[in-house]
Design an enzyme around this catalytic site. Structure first.
Site, PDB file in Angstrom:
ATOM      1  N   CYS A 150     -10.257  -4.776   0.198  1.00 47.60           N
ATOM      2  CA  CYS A 150     -11.355  -3.794   0.210  1.00 47.60           C
ATOM      3  C   CYS A 150     -12.230  -3.992  -1.021  1.00 47.60           C
ATOM      4  O   CYS A 150     -11.861  -4.694  -1.968  1.00 47.60           O
ATOM      5  CB  CYS A 150     -10.797  -2.379   0.278  1.00 47.60           C
ATOM      6  SG  CYS A 150     -10.232  -1.737  -1.307  1.00 47.60           S
TER       7      CYS A 150
ATOM      8  N   GLU B   3      -2.958  -4.662  -3.147  1.00 48.34           N
ATOM      9  CA  GLU B   3      -3.455  -5.563  -4.204  1.00 48.34           C
ATOM     10  C   GLU B   3      -3.477  -4.848  -5.553  1.00 48.34           C
ATOM     11  O   GLU B   3      -3.077  -5.396  -6.578  1.00 48.34           O
ATOM     12  CB  GLU B   3      -4.893  -6.021  -3.897  1.00 48.34           C
ATOM     13  CG  GLU B   3      -5.078  -6.726  -2.582  1.00 48.34           C
ATOM     14  CD  GLU B   3      -5.405  -5.779  -1.434  1.00 48.34           C
ATOM     15  OE1 GLU B   3      -4.698  -4.778  -1.247  1.00 48.34           O
ATOM     16  OE2 GLU B   3      -6.372  -6.067  -0.708  1.00 48.34           O
TER      17      GLU B   3
ATOM     18  N   ASN C 231       0.853  -1.200   0.000  1.00 49.32           N
ATOM     19  CA  ASN C 231       0.000   0.000   0.000  1.00 49.32           C
ATOM     20  C   ASN C 231       0.884   1.243   0.000  1.00 49.32           C
ATOM     21  O   ASN C 231       1.984   1.245   0.562  1.00 49.32           O
ATOM     22  CB  ASN C 231      -1.015   0.003   1.149  1.00 49.32           C
ATOM     23  CG  ASN C 231      -0.402  -0.130   2.523  1.00 49.32           C
ATOM     24  OD1 ASN C 231       0.658  -0.737   2.691  1.00 49.32           O
ATOM     25  ND2 ASN C 231      -1.056   0.430   3.527  1.00 49.32           N
ATOM     26  N   ILE C 232       0.390   2.277  -0.671  1.00 50.14           N
ATOM     27  CA  ILE C 232       1.141   3.525  -0.819  1.00 50.14           C
ATOM     28  C   ILE C 232       0.183   4.664  -0.493  1.00 50.14           C
ATOM     29  O   ILE C 232      -0.753   4.930  -1.257  1.00 50.14           O
ATOM     30  CB  ILE C 232       1.673   3.676  -2.265  1.00 50.14           C
ATOM     31  CG1 ILE C 232       2.505   2.444  -2.669  1.00 50.14           C
ATOM     32  CG2 ILE C 232       2.484   4.962  -2.395  1.00 50.14           C
ATOM     33  CD1 ILE C 232       2.818   2.353  -4.152  1.00 50.14           C
ATOM     34  N   GLU C 233       0.388   5.274   0.660  1.00 50.51           N
ATOM     35  CA  GLU C 233      -0.539   6.334   1.100  1.00 50.51           C
ATOM     36  C   GLU C 233      -0.067   7.707   0.633  1.00 50.51           C
ATOM     37  O   GLU C 233       1.021   7.859   0.081  1.00 50.51           O
ATOM     38  CB  GLU C 233      -0.697   6.269   2.625  1.00 50.51           C
ATOM     39  CG  GLU C 233      -1.306   4.931   3.043  1.00 50.51           C
ATOM     40  CD  GLU C 233      -1.618   4.839   4.525  1.00 50.51           C
ATOM     41  OE1 GLU C 233      -1.135   5.670   5.321  1.00 50.51           O
ATOM     42  OE2 GLU C 233      -2.353   3.897   4.885  1.00 50.51           O
TER      43      GLU C 233
ATOM     44  N   CYS D 139      -4.030   0.657  -2.602  1.00 54.20           N
ATOM     45  CA  CYS D 139      -3.913  -0.580  -1.835  1.00 54.20           C
ATOM     46  C   CYS D 139      -2.830  -1.487  -2.429  1.00 54.20           C
ATOM     47  O   CYS D 139      -2.510  -1.400  -3.617  1.00 54.20           O
ATOM     48  CB  CYS D 139      -5.227  -1.343  -1.863  1.00 54.20           C
ATOM     49  SG  CYS D 139      -6.566  -0.553  -0.979  1.00 54.20           S
TER      50      CYS D 139
ATOM     51  N   CYS E 294     -10.650  -3.084  -4.425  1.00 56.78           N
ATOM     52  CA  CYS E 294      -9.712  -4.108  -4.916  1.00 56.78           C
ATOM     53  C   CYS E 294     -10.457  -5.339  -5.421  1.00 56.78           C
ATOM     54  O   CYS E 294     -10.055  -5.945  -6.412  1.00 56.78           O
ATOM     55  CB  CYS E 294      -8.714  -4.483  -3.822  1.00 56.78           C
ATOM     56  SG  CYS E 294      -7.513  -3.160  -3.536  1.00 56.78           S
TER      57      CYS E 294
HETATM   58  N1  THU Z   1      -5.345  -1.353   2.329  1.00 57.89           N
HETATM   59  C1  THU Z   1      -4.791  -2.196   1.404  1.00 57.89           C
HETATM   60  O1  THU Z   1      -3.621  -2.042   1.028  1.00 57.89           O
HETATM   61  N2  THU Z   1      -5.566  -3.192   0.911  1.00 57.89           N
HETATM   62  C2  THU Z   1      -6.878  -3.396   1.247  1.00 57.89           C
HETATM   63  O2  THU Z   1      -7.558  -4.148   0.589  1.00 57.89           O
HETATM   64  C3  THU Z   1      -7.408  -2.721   2.425  1.00 57.89           C
HETATM   65  C4  THU Z   1      -6.699  -1.467   2.801  1.00 57.89           C
HETATM   66  C5  THU Z   1      -4.538  -0.237   2.824  1.00 57.89           C
HETATM   67  C6  THU Z   1      -5.023   1.110   2.377  1.00 57.89           C
HETATM   68  C7  THU Z   1      -4.485   2.004   3.447  1.00 57.89           C
HETATM   69  O3  THU Z   1      -3.161   2.359   3.105  1.00 57.89           O
HETATM   70  C8  THU Z   1      -4.439   1.123   4.692  1.00 57.89           C
HETATM   71  O4  THU Z   1      -4.573  -0.209   4.233  1.00 57.89           O
HETATM   72  C9  THU Z   1      -5.531   1.416   5.688  1.00 57.89           C
HETATM   73  O5  THU Z   1      -6.768   1.411   5.077  1.00 57.89           O
END
Ligand code: THU
Length: 143
Positions: free
Chosen positions: A93, A58, A45-47, A56, A96
């Site tokens: 999520c 995935e 994941n890259i915020e 996300c 995804c």
């Molecule tokens: N996140 C994912 O990488 N995959 C998911 O399917 C659920 C959420 C990440 C997004 C965000 O960076 C962190 O988890 C919290 O939501």
């Protein structure tokens, strides 16, 4: 899915937690995507400070593969937890799941959720995303 392959995907997904960029949620996620040709694409994941541009793990893995011309997939392993401590399953999520629906056969595509090498669960995409919207719906429209 052979146990040996599942364990390989789990180990690769765990490695990605190191690269997760999650300074806002502190929830780190790693993914390992198995292609039809048995290659593994990775993702984390890259915020973002503006929150909504966050991606996300995935989708990072899927988009990396698709951007290189790979569009057929067998399975994805996902691991995640606060500060990278994986104590529970990290289910994908809804966004995804929809992206998986675009490229993966929901009847056969496997989603492996893992806590460690011994503790993991495998789901078919259709179980996680029943009646998902896909290309065929656009083609079936009545005129
Ligand atoms: N996140 C994912 O990488 N995959 C998911 O399917 C659920 C959420 C990440 C997004 C965000 O960076 C962190 O988890 C919290 O939501």
């Amino acid at each position: 899915m052979e146990g040996r392959i599942a364990r390989e995907l789990i180990s690769v997904a765990f490695k990605q937690l190191e690269y997760s960029y999650a300074p806002y949620s502190h929830y780190k996620v790693g993914a390992a995507l198995l292609t039809a040709e048995n290659q593994i694409y990775t993702g984390c994941n890259i915020e973002n400070a503006a929150y909504t541009p966050s991606n996300c793990a995935e989708r990072t893995a899927i988009f990396k593969a698709v951007s290189e011309g790979i569009t057929h997939f067998k399975a994805i392993c996902i691991v995640g937890g606060t500060e990278g401590r994986v104590t529970d399953y990290a289910p994908p999520c809804g966004v995804c799941r929809q992206v998986m629906m675009e490229f993966c056969n929901p009847e056969t595509f496997e989603v492996i959720l893992a806590i460690n090498q011994e503790k993991y669960q495998t789901f078919r995409l259709k179980e996680l995303y029943p009646m998902g919207f896909q290309l065929s719906h656009l083609q079936n429209e009545r005129r």
